[in-house]
Design an enzyme around this catalytic site. Structure first.
Site, PDB file in Angstrom:
ATOM      1  N   GLY A 210       0.877  -1.147  -0.126  1.00 32.56           N
ATOM      2  CA  GLY A 210      -0.056   0.048   0.154  1.00 32.56           C
ATOM      3  C   GLY A 210       0.905   1.229   0.037  1.00 32.56           C
ATOM      4  O   GLY A 210       0.777   2.368  -0.813  1.00 32.56           O
ATOM      5  N   CYS A 211       1.654   1.244   0.845  1.00 34.39           N
ATOM      6  CA  CYS A 211       2.783   2.416   0.906  1.00 34.39           C
ATOM      7  C   CYS A 211       3.420   2.795  -0.531  1.00 34.39           C
ATOM      8  O   CYS A 211       3.667   3.868  -0.922  1.00 34.39           O
ATOM      9  CB  CYS A 211       3.888   2.174   1.969  1.00 34.39           C
ATOM     10  SG  CYS A 211       3.185   1.831   3.628  1.00 34.39           S
TER      11      CYS A 211
END
Length: 263
Positions: A210-211
């Site tokens: 996600g990051c």
């Protein structure tokens, strides 16, 4: 030598190096932009989970942000772990006053299910942070946390997108990685929609996806790409990073941010 485009991540530190600010900066380097950071929280974290988290004072976060933006300037901002309502409010205000696209990853829980956002901060995310977003990138757990919409299949992703867009971001990427089958994401602004498909790799080492996606989108926006181009390019980069993910420690290893540099 002219400076490359500059991207600022406002997020927590992951001591294991797979997610958080560490993943953001690796992604930015891999995509040819200069990464800068505002640390919002420090975590004790490894492949097995999060053993502790300590948020920084609002004044420390604000000072880091102003220090970078007022002198160096930014072409895009990305947010990750913001921990508390006070930090969410402060960061939302800073972003609203910055003339650069903002990619908001509304981090709620870690890959291992550890909470990274206080329950009391959810309303601030909805009413202050999401309206400041050029692109919001929630996964399905974060969609449920923020909107109450629970997506069980691809058919529910449009409803999820509408529910998030109602809070004010210009675009949203609903990440369908938690569903079965191919990894399918929905990018939409409420009228235009793009379904982004990639094969699902048989690899459990996905810490930091996600990051990495949000940082990759910010990097592409900083380079001048339109939102649709930026998200397509970011999805391609993340898919390669997942395919190259590797074991580290005794749990879930990270994606490989440097996969394109390897033969």
């Amino acid at each position: 030598m002219s400076a490359p485009p500059r991207v600022l991540t406002v997020a927590g530190s992951d001591s294991g190096g797979g997610a958080g600010v560490q993943a953001d900066l690796k992604t930015m380097l891999a995509l040819g932009v200069h990464g800068m950071s505002v640390i919002t929280a420090v975590t004790a974290q490894n492949s097995l989970g999060v053993q502790g988290a300590w948020e920084l004072p609002v004044e420390a976060v604000r000072a880091q942000y102003r220090s970078v933006v007022d002198d160096i300037g930014v072409q895009a901002v990305k947010t990750g772990m913001l921990a508390s309502a006070e930090l969410v409010e402060a960061v939302a205000g800073l972003i609203a006053g910055t003339d650069a696209p903002a990619v908001i990853d509304p981090v709620g829980v870690s890959k291992h299910g550890d909470p990274l956002l206080a329950e009391s901060a959810l309303d601030s995310v909805r009413t202050r942070l999401l309206p400041a977003a050029t692109v919001a990138t929630p996964n399905l757990d974060e969609v449920a946390q923020l909107t109450g919409v629970r997506v069980e299949s691809r058919d529910g992703m449009r409803e999820a997108a509408d529910a998030v867009l109602a809070y004010g971001p210009k675009w949203v990427v609903i990440k369908g990685g938690h569903l079965s089958g191919d990894a399918v994401d929905l990018l939409t602004d409420g009228s235009e929609e793009h379904w982004l498909r990639a094969p699902r790799h048989d690899n459990r080492h996905t810490h930091g996806t996600g990051c990495t996606l949000a940082s990759a989108i910010a990097a592409q926006l900083a380079k001048g790409q339109a939102v649709t181009e930026a998200v397509v390019a970011a999805k391609e980069y993340v898919t390669g990073a997942i395919a190259a993910g590797f074991a580290l420690g005794g749990g879930i290893g990270p994606v490989d941010h440097g996969w394109r540099f390897k033969g």
